[in-house]
Design an enzyme around this catalytic site. Structure first.
Site, PDB file in Angstrom:
ATOM      1  CE  LYS A   4     -18.789  21.908   9.633  1.00  0.00           C
ATOM      2  NZ  LYS A   4     -17.908  22.072   8.668  1.00  0.00           N
ATOM      3  CB  SER A  35      -1.206  -0.085   1.090  1.00  0.00           C
ATOM      4  OG  SER A  35      -2.040   0.791   0.868  1.00  0.00           O
TER       5      SER A  35
END
Length: 401
Positions: A250, A198
């Site tokens: 939000k 990765s």
């Protein structure tokens, strides 16, 4: 008229015997006052503390002077050196292998989780240290190449990308140096350890040459964002969140919402962010391996035509990665050294590394940093990465039992 004879003078009286002087005894000296034990011990304690401090300062001064003279004797006058760092990591060169050569190969190690969080007493993080090491290697004309030793499962997206950019700039540096434009960069050869997956492969992609052991675990090209939703547990214990927000999204990725409270558009929005980062990862791999192959010609390995089919998060062995063109060669660290010498056209080189340098000023600065808390770490023999919620990672995690 009296004519009687005068009387005779009387006889002188006898002198009395001398009286011996009286010798008085000397007054007895007053007994000395009892010693004040506490004050004497306190005085000795301050003397010892002052003596130790003076010795430490003396050793520090002696070490700095020794380092200065060694530096002056070791470096040739026409060699370009880096200026002292006022901020950031303080590095000193250490020789790993002395081959009696005027050339050097710098070894930079990336070990463990890739992160930009400070984890040492000086406040420097992995990204800062690697950038400083590359700068030091770039400033030394005797350093002909860099070997990047990678043994990492990956880590944070931003930290991995910062290291990737630093390596890329180091290899393709064409900024003016000492007024001479067009300076070429130095090659970076990657030596993969047991794990370079990765983010560990992300920072390896821009390297000129990649060497992996046949048993190295690599690949795992992908992005992950991890989190928990514990609203069900909160409902069981009678805890209810109170959220005030300015917009519909939000509180995106908030872990205390019921599944029914998550807007239907939110998963798609998060997935688009993951896909965008994943697309950049694949672009980094394609650009890096293509650039390396154009320089290595037939000696290196090009990417296989179907390489993207294997960039789905799966891990690969070194042998599998070689067939797909993710690495150029199977071998170990010594093979990486031989390859670095061959690429730069030298017969031998001293292997050096740049270690963080601590002196008495770093020790004394700990007492003046009242604004930052110091943590005491307990090593339990477990290396558990601390993943932050809402943060993207180039990371391969071993499955839990």
């Amino acid at each position: 008229m009296d004519t009687s004879p005068l009387p005779e003078n009387p006889a002188t009286p006898p002198t009395p015997p001398p009286v011996p002087p009286v010798i008085s005894a000397a007054p007895a000296a007053p007994p000395p006052p009892p010693p004040v034990v506490g004050r004497a011990r306190a005085s000795r304690g301050w003397v010892f503390a002052t003596l130790i401090l003076v010795l430490l300062l003396g050793f520090s001064l002696l070490g700095n002077l020794t380092q200065f003279f060694v530096h002056e004797l070791k470096w040739p006058r026409n060699s370009k050196t880096s200026s002292p760092r006022e901020v950031g990591p303080k590095l000193e060169e250490a020789t790993l292998e002395d081959n009696s050569s005027h050339n050097k190969i710098a070894v930079i190690t990336v070990n463990g989780l890739i992160t930009d969080h400070a984890d040492d007493a000086s406040g420097n993080n992995m990204v800062d240290v690697i950038k400083a090491q590359l700068d030091r290697a770039d400033d030394d004309d005797q350093v002909k190449a860099v070997i990047l030793k990678v043994d990492s499962p990956g880590g944070e997206v931003m930290a991995s990308d910062e290291i990737y950019k630093a390596i890329l700039n180091f290899e393709t540096d064409e900024s003016p140096a000492n007024g001479v434009p067009g300076r070429k960069g130095k090659p970076v050869i990657c030596s993969m350890g047991s794990l370079a997956a990765s983010g560990g492969y992300y920072i390896s992609a821009p390297c000129r040459w990649i060497v992996a052991n046949e048993l190295t675990l690599t690949g795992s090209i992908g992005v992950i964002m991890h989190g928990y939703n514990y609203r069900g547990l909160m409902d069981k214990v009678g805890v209810a969140p109170m959220t005030f927000k300015s917009g519909k999204f939000k509180d995106m990725l908030s872990p205390d919402r019921r599944p029914s409270e998550i807007p239907a558009e939110e998963p798609a929005m998060v997935q688009s962010l993951i896909d965008e980062t994943y697309g950049k990862f694949k672009g980094i791999v394609e650009d890096g391996r293509s650039a390396a192959h154009s320089q290595n010609k037939k000696e290196g390995r090009p990417l296989a035509d179907d390489w993207a089919n294997y960039a789905d998060g799966r891990v690969l062995s070194g042998s599998q990665a070689l067939k797909l063109g993710f690495v150029d060669e199977l071998g170990d660290f010594d093979d990486a050294v031989d390859r670095a010498e061959k690429i730069v056209g030298i017969k031998s080189a001293n292997l050096v590394e740049y270690q963080e340098h601590y002196d008495i000023s770093d020790f004394l600065s700990l007492f003046g940093q009242s604004g930052r808390a110091k943590d005491i770490k307990l090593d339990l023999g477990l290396d558990i990465p601390k993943l932050r919620s809402g943060c993207c990672y180039f990371l391969w995690q071993t499955p839990e039992n």
